[in-house]
Scaffold this motif. Structure first.
Motif, PDB file in Angstrom:
ATOM      1  N   ASN A 173      19.112 128.108  34.891  1.00  0.00           N
ATOM      2  CA  ASN A 173      18.504 126.995  35.089  1.00  0.00           C
ATOM      3  C   ASN A 173      19.238 125.919  35.651  1.00  0.00           C
ATOM      4  O   ASN A 173      18.974 124.722  35.392  1.00  0.00           O
ATOM      5  CB  ASN A 173      17.971 126.531  33.602  1.00  0.00           C
ATOM      6  N   ASN A 174      20.168 126.411  36.637  1.00  0.00           N
ATOM      7  CA  ASN A 174      21.033 125.367  36.980  1.00  0.00           C
ATOM      8  C   ASN A 174      20.189 124.690  38.386  1.00  0.00           C
ATOM      9  O   ASN A 174      19.561 125.465  38.901  1.00  0.00           O
ATOM     10  CB  ASN A 174      22.191 125.972  37.869  1.00  0.00           C
ATOM     11  N   TRP A 175      20.438 123.541  38.583  1.00  0.00           N
ATOM     12  CA  TRP A 175      19.893 122.516  39.712  1.00  0.00           C
ATOM     13  C   TRP A 175      20.810 122.327  40.564  1.00  0.00           C
ATOM     14  O   TRP A 175      22.185 122.031  40.267  1.00  0.00           O
ATOM     15  CB  TRP A 175      19.378 121.234  39.081  1.00  0.00           C
ATOM     16  N   LYS A 176      20.703 122.123  42.058  1.00  0.00           N
ATOM     17  CA  LYS A 176      21.327 122.245  43.070  1.00  0.00           C
ATOM     18  C   LYS A 176      20.733 120.786  44.016  1.00  0.00           C
ATOM     19  O   LYS A 176      19.374 121.104  44.169  1.00  0.00           O
ATOM     20  CB  LYS A 176      21.704 123.169  43.689  1.00  0.00           C
ATOM     21  N   PHE A 177      21.396 120.221  44.552  1.00  0.00           N
ATOM     22  CA  PHE A 177      21.161 119.016  45.484  1.00  0.00           C
ATOM     23  C   PHE A 177      20.632 119.761  46.638  1.00  0.00           C
ATOM     24  O   PHE A 177      21.494 120.565  47.276  1.00  0.00           O
ATOM     25  CB  PHE A 177      21.663 117.992  45.716  1.00  0.00           C
ATOM     26  N   ALA A 178      19.709 119.775  47.386  1.00  0.00           N
ATOM     27  CA  ALA A 178      19.316 120.256  48.697  1.00  0.00           C
ATOM     28  C   ALA A 178      19.792 119.296  49.866  1.00  0.00           C
ATOM     29  O   ALA A 178      20.189 119.329  50.769  1.00  0.00           O
ATOM     30  CB  ALA A 178      18.011 120.634  48.698  1.00  0.00           C
ATOM     31  N   TYR A 179      19.320 117.892  49.399  1.00  0.00           N
ATOM     32  CA  TYR A 179      19.585 116.894  50.409  1.00  0.00           C
ATOM     33  C   TYR A 179      19.597 115.535  49.898  1.00  0.00           C
ATOM     34  O   TYR A 179      18.996 115.491  48.602  1.00  0.00           O
ATOM     35  CB  TYR A 179      19.006 117.000  51.551  1.00  0.00           C
ATOM     36  N   ILE A 180      20.316 114.461  50.255  1.00  0.00           N
ATOM     37  CA  ILE A 180      20.192 113.178  49.985  1.00  0.00           C
ATOM     38  C   ILE A 180      19.796 112.350  51.118  1.00  0.00           C
ATOM     39  O   ILE A 180      20.243 112.746  52.174  1.00  0.00           O
ATOM     40  CB  ILE A 180      21.655 112.531  49.217  1.00  0.00           C
ATOM     41  N   THR A 181      18.810 111.585  50.873  1.00  0.00           N
ATOM     42  CA  THR A 181      18.280 110.568  52.025  1.00  0.00           C
ATOM     43  C   THR A 181      18.280 109.347  51.565  1.00  0.00           C
ATOM     44  O   THR A 181      17.831 108.978  50.555  1.00  0.00           O
ATOM     45  CB  THR A 181      16.992 110.951  52.390  1.00  0.00           C
ATOM     46  N   ASN A 182      19.120 108.417  52.357  1.00  0.00           N
ATOM     47  CA  ASN A 182      18.980 106.878  51.919  1.00  0.00           C
ATOM     48  C   ASN A 182      18.365 106.086  52.911  1.00  0.00           C
ATOM     49  O   ASN A 182      18.453 106.257  54.123  1.00  0.00           O
ATOM     50  CB  ASN A 182      20.292 106.230  52.025  1.00  0.00           C
ATOM     51  N   VAL A 237      25.561 115.682  58.082  1.00  0.00           N
ATOM     52  CA  VAL A 237      25.402 114.258  57.648  1.00  0.00           C
ATOM     53  C   VAL A 237      25.165 113.415  58.885  1.00  0.00           C
ATOM     54  O   VAL A 237      25.533 113.588  59.838  1.00  0.00           O
ATOM     55  CB  VAL A 237      26.672 113.616  57.151  1.00  0.00           C
ATOM     56  N   PHE A 238      23.916 112.876  58.734  1.00  0.00           N
ATOM     57  CA  PHE A 238      23.531 112.040  59.870  1.00  0.00           C
ATOM     58  C   PHE A 238      23.506 110.681  59.506  1.00  0.00           C
ATOM     59  O   PHE A 238      23.308 110.057  58.293  1.00  0.00           O
ATOM     60  CB  PHE A 238      22.007 112.422  60.244  1.00  0.00           C
ATOM     61  N   HIS A 239      24.046 109.529  60.315  1.00  0.00           N
ATOM     62  CA  HIS A 239      23.834 108.292  60.117  1.00  0.00           C
ATOM     63  C   HIS A 239      22.946 107.511  61.377  1.00  0.00           C
ATOM     64  O   HIS A 239      23.182 107.737  62.287  1.00  0.00           O
ATOM     65  CB  HIS A 239      25.397 107.506  60.136  1.00  0.00           C
TER      66      HIS A 239
END
Length: 79
Positions: A6-15, A39-41
């Motif tokens: 039941n481990n969770w993993k981040f797929a992406y972070i968007t700001n 990573v995109f800025h």
């Protein structure tokens, strides 16, 4: 046979941020994709590995500090 966890993993972070012009709008400022390791800025486009690591480290440390100050609440939901 693979053991189910039941481990969770981040797929992406968007700001997102509001960008000023005649009509300010909410746009994607930072996009961190863990599966593609990219990573995109908004201002510079796709970052190289060194720049991406620096931005990610800064982003996480700022996030933690803002959370500690009670600036916002974090909630996690399962849909």
């Amino acid at each position: 046979m693979r053991k189910h966890t039941n481990n969770w993993k981040f797929a992406y972070i968007t700001n997102f941020s509001y960008q000023e012009n005649v009509y300010p709008e909410l746009v994607k400022e930072i996009d961190i994709c863990f599966s593609s390791k990219q990573v995109f800025h908004l201002l510079v486009g796709w970052l190289n590995q060194h720049e991406a690591k620096e931005l990610f480290t800064l982003f996480v440390s700022n996030f933690i500090e803002y959370y500690r100050t009670g600036c916002y609440q974090v909630s996690i939901t399962c849909d």
